[in-house]
Design a protein around this motif. Structure first.
Motif, short mmCIF file in Angstrom:
data_model
loop_
_atom_site.label_atom_id
_atom_site.label_comp_id
_atom_site.label_asym_id
_atom_site.label_seq_id
_atom_site.Cartn_x
_atom_site.Cartn_y
_atom_site.Cartn_z
N VAL A 187 41.08 40.38 29.00
CA VAL A 187 41.11 40.16 30.45
C VAL A 187 40.20 38.98 30.79
CG1 VAL A 187 41.59 42.58 31.01
CG2 VAL A 187 39.23 41.83 30.80
N SER A 188 40.38 38.45 31.98
CA SER A 188 39.57 37.33 32.44
C SER A 188 38.18 37.82 32.85
CB SER A 188 40.25 36.64 33.62
OG SER A 188 40.32 37.52 34.73
N ARG A 189 37.28 36.87 33.10
CA ARG A 189 35.93 37.23 33.49
C ARG A 189 35.91 37.93 34.86
NH1 ARG A 189 32.07 37.94 30.30
NH2 ARG A 189 30.55 37.34 31.86
N CYS A 190 36.73 37.45 35.78
CA CYS A 190 36.78 38.06 37.10
C CYS A 190 37.31 39.48 37.02
CB CYS A 190 37.65 37.21 38.02
SG CYS A 190 37.74 37.79 39.72
N SER A 191 38.37 39.71 36.24
CA SER A 191 38.91 41.06 36.07
C SER A 191 37.92 41.95 35.35
CB SER A 191 40.23 40.99 35.30
OG SER A 191 41.19 40.24 35.99
N MET A 192 37.19 41.39 34.39
CA MET A 192 36.21 42.18 33.65
C MET A 192 35.11 42.69 34.60
SD MET A 192 35.50 43.25 30.61
CE MET A 192 34.11 43.98 29.74
N ARG A 193 34.63 41.83 35.47
CA ARG A 193 33.61 42.26 36.41
C ARG A 193 34.15 43.30 37.38
NH1 ARG A 193 32.08 36.71 35.99
NH2 ARG A 193 33.50 36.17 37.69
N TYR A 194 35.38 43.12 37.84
CA TYR A 194 35.99 44.07 38.77
C TYR A 194 36.18 45.43 38.12
CZ TYR A 194 39.27 46.03 42.14
OH TYR A 194 39.89 46.83 43.07
N LEU A 195 36.69 45.46 36.89
CA LEU A 195 36.90 46.72 36.20
C LEU A 195 35.58 47.40 35.88
CD1 LEU A 195 39.77 45.70 33.73
CD2 LEU A 195 39.97 47.09 35.79
N THR A 196 34.55 46.63 35.61
CA THR A 196 33.24 47.22 35.33
C THR A 196 32.67 47.90 36.57
OG1 THR A 196 32.80 45.52 33.66
CG2 THR A 196 30.91 46.72 34.53
N LEU A 197 32.85 47.29 37.74
CA LEU A 197 32.35 47.89 38.98
C LEU A 197 33.20 49.08 39.43
CD1 LEU A 197 31.48 44.68 41.04
CD2 LEU A 197 29.90 46.22 39.89
N MET A 198 34.47 49.10 39.04
CA MET A 198 35.38 50.14 39.49
C MET A 198 35.47 51.33 38.52
SD MET A 198 37.09 49.65 42.41
CE MET A 198 38.66 50.46 42.15
N VAL A 199 34.86 51.23 37.35
CA VAL A 199 35.12 52.21 36.30
C VAL A 199 34.67 53.61 36.70
CG1 VAL A 199 32.90 51.83 35.14
CG2 VAL A 199 34.87 52.59 33.81
N SER A 200 33.66 53.75 37.56
CA SER A 200 33.16 55.08 37.93
C SER A 200 33.62 55.51 39.32
CB SER A 200 31.62 55.10 37.88
OG SER A 200 31.17 54.83 36.58
N ARG A 201 34.46 54.75 39.96
CA ARG A 201 34.93 55.11 41.30
C ARG A 201 36.15 56.03 41.22
NH1 ARG A 201 33.66 52.25 46.05
NH2 ARG A 201 31.87 50.89 45.77
N PRO A 202 36.11 57.19 41.89
CA PRO A 202 37.25 58.12 41.85
C PRO A 202 38.36 57.68 42.80
CG PRO A 202 35.47 59.05 43.15
CD PRO A 202 34.96 57.74 42.64
N PRO A 208 34.32 34.28 45.62
CA PRO A 208 33.37 35.20 46.24
C PRO A 208 33.00 36.35 45.31
CG PRO A 208 35.57 35.56 47.12
CD PRO A 208 35.65 34.35 46.25
N CYS A 209 32.00 37.10 45.70
CA CYS A 209 31.50 38.21 44.89
C CYS A 209 32.56 39.30 44.78
CB CYS A 209 30.22 38.76 45.52
SG CYS A 209 29.47 40.11 44.59
N VAL A 210 32.71 39.84 43.57
CA VAL A 210 33.70 40.89 43.33
C VAL A 210 33.28 42.18 44.03
CG1 VAL A 210 34.90 42.19 41.54
CG2 VAL A 210 34.29 39.82 41.14
N ARG A 211 31.98 42.34 44.26
CA ARG A 211 31.51 43.56 44.93
C ARG A 211 32.12 43.72 46.30
NH1 ARG A 211 28.91 48.15 43.49
NH2 ARG A 211 27.44 46.97 42.18
N SER A 212 32.35 42.61 47.02
CA SER A 212 32.98 42.69 48.33
C SER A 212 34.40 43.21 48.25
CB SER A 212 32.94 41.32 49.00
OG SER A 212 33.68 40.37 48.24
N LYS A 213 35.12 42.80 47.20
CA LYS A 213 36.48 43.30 47.01
C LYS A 213 36.48 44.77 46.69
CE LYS A 213 40.67 42.59 44.26
NZ LYS A 213 41.28 41.85 43.13
N VAL A 214 35.51 45.22 45.90
CA VAL A 214 35.41 46.65 45.58
C VAL A 214 35.10 47.45 46.82
CG1 VAL A 214 34.08 48.34 44.25
CG2 VAL A 214 34.75 46.20 43.19
#
Length: 450
Positions: A269-284, A187-193
């Motif tokens: 890191v894996s592709r899934c982790s890379m996408r998750y970390l990219t979406l989370m990088v600016s979240r406080p 599933p989309c990583v955005r939902s996990k974020v």
């Protein structure tokens, strides 16, 4: 002659599998010869000959075929508009029956949105490839660019935009061919974020390949440390092992290493982790005082940033009540770091990266100077909200964000720091307020006097 015969046999058995036309002619001639044979001249009566190599189109496509046998988990198979409408009505009924603000109700609402998008997709029969595709919480949009060369995240091959249709997920930026959409299993990583916005704070929590049943943690393909049948690559963020299709050796800063060791060296890191970390990088989402409070003792830049953030929080009430500041939109100077005007405890991973390279300290100091200039010099309304030290009654007008002042925790009055700590009496403003309250309670009412 023997050499020529051996060479002919070798070429016959090792023809280029992509050269289809010669084999079609060979098969045609072979079929014609077989029709001319009499029953007495059947192949069973012939002496033993070299096995003949036949390469059909199906055999030639085996090396290029995709894996069409795996079905993604949670794939919605309803393709009829009536079935989708019935599913939407059932989903609406489920939402009404579930408790309000519960996790199940939120999931049902997300499901309803996806069903409606699927219905919208089926209602547009004019295009061969729809502009919107919704799969496993991914929201795919068909790309219009034909000149950009990308790599498919599913099959790990190049996307030739000039001749191939491809899609990009607007949530996690997952790219894939049109033919690979139905093969997606994650599933989309955005939902996990959105549902679980938190980092793994253990450094590379490895559990071993045996816990994964010697399979890729994402696509479940067999992997091994020896590279047979596929190389197992470890993700430094999750500690799990992935195949080469799911792990492209992307480099990323690991949050756990930053918080515990102040280590910003990128790891694989894996592709899934890379996408998750990219979406989370600016979240406080990092509360450093609870996770690692000793970090402030060893990183001087963190102490400086914390003091600047505390001063900005003290300046915020001035701007909220100042008409000129609201018109000038001074607080929009921090629109990229909105959490700086809400609290002084939460940090994002991007904040820590900018602190390490010195970028955040410079930009925040400039914003702090701009805010202080407006309050103390430019705006008369903000200047009128300053304080005079009631202990010494000397000096300039004081503000709570000045470095040489102290603020009373009860009434928020501002004093010189030296005067406040040298004076053993209580705060004059607090004493005056207490006397006023006592006088109000002691004064008899006019009705009692009458």
């Amino acid at each position: 002659m023997e050499y020529d015969e051996k060479l002919a046999r070798f070429r016959q058995a090792h023809l280029n599998p992509f050269n289809k036309q010669p084999w079609r002619q060979h098969e045609h001639s072979a079929d014609k010869d077989s029709e001319d044979l009499s029953p007495e001249d059947s192949p069973l009566d012939q002496p033993h000959q070299e096995p003949e190599f036949r390469c059909t189109e199906r055999m030639m496509d085996l090396g290029l075929a995709e894996d069409h046998f795996s079905r993604p988990v949670g794939l919605f198979l309803a393709s009829d508009i009536e079935q989708l409408r019935q599913a939407i009505e059932e989903c609406k009924q489920v939402i009404l029956e579930l408790p309000e603000h519960s996790e199940k109700q939120k999931d049902a609402v997300v499901r309803l949105i996806h069903l409606r998008l699927k219905l919208q997709e089926l209602k547009d029969p004019n295009e061969d490839e729809p502009n919107i595709r919704v799969l496993l919480e991914h929201r795919f949009y068909k790309e219009k660019s034909k000149s950009v060369k990308q790599t498919c995240d599913k099959c790990s091959t190049i996307i030739w935009g000039l001749i191939q249709t491809w899609y990009t997920c607007t949530g996690c930026y997952y790219r894939c061919h049109s033919k690979c959409l139905n093969l997606i299993s994650k599933p989309c990583v955005r939902s996990k974020v959105s549902h679980q916005a938190e980092y793994e704070l253990n450094i590379c929590p490895e559990t071993g390949l045996d816990s994964q049943d010697y399979r890729c943690a994402e696509c479940r393909a067999p992997v091994s440390l020896r590279g047979v049948p596929s190389e197992a690559r470890q993700c430094d963020y999750t500690g799990q092992y992935y195949c080469s299709n799911c792990h492209w050796n992307d480099l990323a800063v690991i949050p756990a290493r930053v918080i515990h060791n102040w280590d910003f060296e990128p790891r694989k890191v894996s592709r899934c982790s890379m996408r998750y970390l990219t979406l989370m990088v600016s979240r406080p989402v990092l509360k450093l005082r609870e996770i690692n409070p000793l970090l402030f003792n060893y990183v001087e830049e963190l102490v400086e940033i914390r003091k600047l953030r505390q001063d900005i929080l003290l300046m915020k009430p001035y701007f909220i009540t100042c008409k000129e500041a609201m018109e000038a939109r001074l607080l929009l100077q921090l629109q990229d770091r909105q959490h700086f005007v809400e609290n002084d405890e939460m940090y994002s991973l991007q904040d820590l990266v900018d602190i390490n390279i010195g970028r955040l300290s410079c930009s925040l100091t400039e914003i702090h100077t701009l805010f202080a200039k407006h309050i103390k010099l430019d705006c008369e309304r903000c200047q009128a909200k300053g304080f005079v030290c009631e202990l010494c009654k000397e000096g300039d007008v004081l503000f709570p964000f000045d470095s040489h002042t102290s603020v009373c925790t009860d009434c928020s009055a501002v004093f010189h720091r030296d005067c406040y700590y040298d004076n053993s009496t209580t705060c004059p403003k607090c004493a005056r307020l207490n006397l006023r309250k006592q006088s109000l309670f002691q004064e008899p009412s006019p009705e009692a006097e009458a």
